[in-house]
Write an enzyme that holds these catalytic residues in place. Structure first.
Site, short mmCIF file in Angstrom:
data_model
loop_
_atom_site.label_atom_id
_atom_site.label_comp_id
_atom_site.label_asym_id
_atom_site.label_seq_id
_atom_site.Cartn_x
_atom_site.Cartn_y
_atom_site.Cartn_z
N THR A 120 -2.57 -12.12 0.11
CA THR A 120 -1.92 -10.95 0.70
C THR A 120 -0.78 -11.44 1.59
OG1 THR A 120 -3.21 -10.84 2.76
CG2 THR A 120 -4.17 -9.78 0.80
N SER A 167 -11.22 -0.62 4.13
CA SER A 167 -10.46 -1.69 3.48
C SER A 167 -10.77 -1.72 2.00
CB SER A 167 -10.84 -3.05 4.10
OG SER A 167 -12.15 -3.41 3.70
N CYS A 168 -9.98 -2.47 1.25
CA CYS A 168 -10.20 -2.55 -0.19
C CYS A 168 -11.57 -3.15 -0.49
CB CYS A 168 -9.10 -3.36 -0.87
SG CYS A 168 -8.88 -5.04 -0.22
N THR A 169 -11.98 -4.17 0.27
CA THR A 169 -13.26 -4.81 0.00
C THR A 169 -14.42 -3.93 0.42
OG1 THR A 169 -12.22 -6.98 0.26
CG2 THR A 169 -14.62 -6.90 0.39
N LYS A 198 8.40 2.07 15.62
CA LYS A 198 7.17 2.64 16.16
C LYS A 198 7.00 4.08 15.67
CE LYS A 198 7.42 -0.07 20.44
NZ LYS A 198 7.51 0.02 21.92
N ASN A 258 -7.68 -4.91 -5.90
CA ASN A 258 -7.66 -4.69 -4.45
C ASN A 258 -6.46 -3.89 -3.97
OD1 ASN A 258 -6.96 -7.64 -5.29
ND2 ASN A 258 -5.65 -7.26 -3.51
N ARG A 298 -5.29 -19.76 7.24
CA ARG A 298 -4.23 -18.91 6.67
C ARG A 298 -2.84 -19.48 6.94
NH1 ARG A 298 -5.78 -12.49 6.80
NH2 ARG A 298 -8.02 -12.72 7.02
N MET A 337 0.82 -1.21 0.00
CA MET A 337 0.00 0.00 0.00
C MET A 337 0.85 1.26 0.00
SD MET A 337 -3.06 -1.17 -0.21
CE MET A 337 -2.32 -2.50 -1.17
#
Length: 337
Positions: free
Chosen positions: A183, A152-154, A80, A317, A198, A13
């Protein structure tokens, strides 16, 4: 005056967001923070992408900087957000693309470092303004909202479809299935993962897993809370996904009416350029590099017993999502000028 932008997390991204908005007059990218690989890897992967191909500008690393057509971006490798001296780089707006910091508590350090606005490239688990461009971006209030998420993409694929169908016909309830590419939350070979599905090799199986995209719609349409749910099936492809939407609507309809509503919405504001409509018999690879969030496969629309509706919507996506994220960044940047 351009708004100075930093990127935290220079993975899929982060790199594609920079590609998408590099030459936009409202945004000036000045700093990248990425814990893996250093500036050399960042420059190389920005230039050469296995899915989206070579990027036209010249990209190289020079010490702790990435040069794009000779323009330098400083580079750091902190773990961080509060370790990064964002104020030293004059960063006004951060695109948080690491996927690791998704609560207000973990994102608050940005503001202590002088950053004015943060846009997260993932759903935020607690209170943050959840924006889907073309659907509810009118909710952004510059004086009130400093932490935003581009969802989110979806969700960006699903929300325009829900908008058209719910506002045109009314949705009683529904279930969605996103047929989604691999992903980097998955594994190339079998390896331990808290989601045991997963944990399995991505290239060998269709992998059912969770998605929050359907339930996230309730943040936009509260009356649909508890009325939509869904599942994801991860498939062994690298790009272009498909959302399968099944809705029960509040009045009788036809395939022709459904497609007419979606086609009309795709041709006018606020969804023009975000929602697409396609009548040709295309397949997933044809949607690679498509900047739209959701493209209706009109040939696949179905209606059963007058009120049960099935709609397929394609989406890149990666590229579709980052285009919405940087459009949100531009909207925010204009509010800072």
């Amino acid at each position: 005056m351009k708004v100075r932008v930093g990127i935290n997390g220079f993975g899929r991204m982060g790199r594609l967001a920079l590609r998408a908005a590099w030459d936009w007059p409202e945004l000036e990218f000045v700093h990248i923070n990425e814990i893996k690989g250093g500036a050399v890897a960042a420059a190389h992967l920005l230039k050469f992408d296995s899915v989206h191909g070579r990027w036209t500008p010249e990209v190289e690393a020079e010490g702790e900087r990435v040069l794009i057509d000779g323009t330098p971006l400083s580079f750091s490798e902190y773990g961080k957000p509060d370790d990064v001296p964002w104020e030293d780089f004059g960063v006004d707006l951060v695109l948080e693309c690491s996927g690791k910091f998704r609560t207000p508590a973990t994102l608050d350090p940005y503001f202590k470092r002088g950053v004015q606005k943060v846009i997260v490239a993932a759903p935020v688990k607690e209170e943050a303004l959840n924006i889907v461009m073309g659907v509810n971006d009118y909710l952004y209030e510059p004086e009130k909202h400093h932490l935003l998420t581009a969802a989110s993409c979806t969700t960006n694929c699903l929300a325009p479809v829900v908008k058209v169908i719910h506002e045109g016909l009314g949705i009683k309830h529904g279930i969605i299935t996103t047929i989604h590419d691999n992903t980097n939350t998955q594994t190339l070979v079998d390896a331990p993962h808290k989601d045991l599905r997963r944990a399995r090799a991505t290239s060998l199986s269709l992998i059912p897993t969770t998605t929050g995209s359907a339930t996230a719609i309730a943040l936009i349409y509260p009356e649909l809370k508890g009325k939509l749910n869904g599942i994801a099936v991860r498939v062994p492809l690298l790009n272009a996904s498909l959302t399968d939407c099944v809705f029960e609507v509040t009045r009788p309809t036809t395939v022709e009416e459904i497609n007419a509503l979606l086609k009309a919405a795709s041709e006018q504001a606020p969804l023009q350029g975000i929602l697409g409509y396609e009548e040709r018999p295309l397949v997933s690879i044809d949607y690679k590099d498509d900047p739209r969030s959701s493209i209706i496969d009109a040939l696949s629309t179905m209606v059963v017993d007058e009120t049960q509706v099935k709609i397929l919507a394609w989406y890149d996506n990666e590229w579709g999502y980052v285009n919405r994220m940087v459009e949100l960044a531009r909207k925010v940047a204009l509010s800072l000028k």
